[in-house]
Structures are given as C-alpha cells and as structure tokens.
Design an enzyme around this catalytic site. Sequence first.
Site, PDB file in Angstrom:
ATOM      1  CG  ASP A 136      -1.904  -1.132   0.980  1.00 22.80           C
ATOM      2  OD1 ASP A 136      -2.439  -1.241   0.168  1.00 22.80           O
ATOM      3  OD2 ASP A 136      -2.539  -1.458   2.271  1.00 22.80           O
ATOM      4  CG  ASP A 170      -6.670  -1.601  -1.623  1.00 24.29           C
ATOM      5  OD1 ASP A 170      -7.059  -2.750  -1.901  1.00 24.29           O
ATOM      6  OD2 ASP A 170      -6.075  -1.325  -1.044  1.00 24.29           O
TER       7      ASP A 170
END
Length: 216
Positions: A136, A170
């Site tokens: 991330d 995401d």
Amino acid sequence: MDSLRYFLLAFMIVVIDQTSKMLVFNNMYLHEEINVIGEWFRIHYLLNPGMAFGIKWENEFGKLALTIFRIGAMFGISWYLWKMTERNMHSGFLWCMGLILGGAVGNVIDSTFYGVLLNNAPADAPTPWFHGQVIDMLYFPIFDFVWPEWVPFVGGKYFEFFSPVFNIADSSIFLGVVTILIMQKRFFKEKPHEQSIESITIDQPVEKASEESSSI
C-alpha cells in the site's frame, strides 16, 4: 468479442497497480513517506497482510483463507463480466465490473506471489506462497484534529481524515462498487423492447378472447 474491451481495462488496471507497487518496493524503504501535494497527499510505503484499506483478519488461517477467497472472486468476477456482456448489460455497469476485476487481480498477485518473489510474507507464515503482503502507498490525511474533552467517548482523542493507506487496486474496486451503487437505477433499468414484448404477450390473450366473442 464485445467483452474484450472490459477485460483490457482490467488488464490496464493490473499493469498500473503492479508498476506502482514495484516502484515503491524498489525505491523506498518500509514506512518511508514522500509528500506529493502538501501534507494531504503522500506516498507512504506500508505492507498490508489483510484486506483493503489496512483491515486485517485476525486468525491463524485468515491470510490463507483471504487469498483463496480472492482467487475465487477473481474467477467469479471474470465469468460474471463475460455473461453480463453476452446479455448486453449497460456498458457503464460493464466498465465498472472491469474496474473491480482489475483491482481484484492486482491484489491476488500480491497475496499469491509476493511472499516468494519479494520475500515479504509475515515471519509466522507457514509458507511464503499465498501469504504475500499487499503493498500500500496512497495516503490522504486531508485534515486532523483533537476532539474537545467535552465530547462523549472520543473527548481528547486524536482524529485524522482520511487515515487508511491503500493502493491502485483498492481504489479501482472502490470506484467500481460505488459507481454501481450510485448509478444502479440507470444500469439496471428495464429496456424498452423488453417492456413492449411483455405488453404484447399480455395483450394477445385479450385480443383473441374478444375475437372469439365477436364471432359467437
């Protein structure tokens, strides 16, 4: 093939997602942070052993189960996208499904292979396969403050909006799902030709009955 364009979108999302993750992996150290736009958009390198937006599944077999679920969902979404294309569903809905599929595949690659290729599986993982941690990096702490002491339950606590760190995959899934929810009335409205067919089938018996009665 009509569905090819939507699968190409998914492929593009995967390429962008994996490229961004490899750039972060090769050029930043874990937890390093780079300001992109002021203080409210940053690149922050994190490893996420769980779900989207840093959510974790606290269970000994949680990561393996999550990876298997992601793989199943990837194939399920692919099949569903193909079938919905054959049924001539609204193109907006199909583009959204392409976004969701691309995001799903992007995170499946991380979970399945990163533990082996990047050696980033958690130390307690029984095997690096299917235990890779998702990279991330997108961080938008738009504003923060401390709640006043008089506020019940949260008084004196620090609050930050938006605190989760996430990635392109995401974002793609989130954008696809939210767009479908917002536009569902347009995406799933009944087509005019379907309404006319139904009206014809309903009216036919009435017409036949009236003809019979007139002949009698």
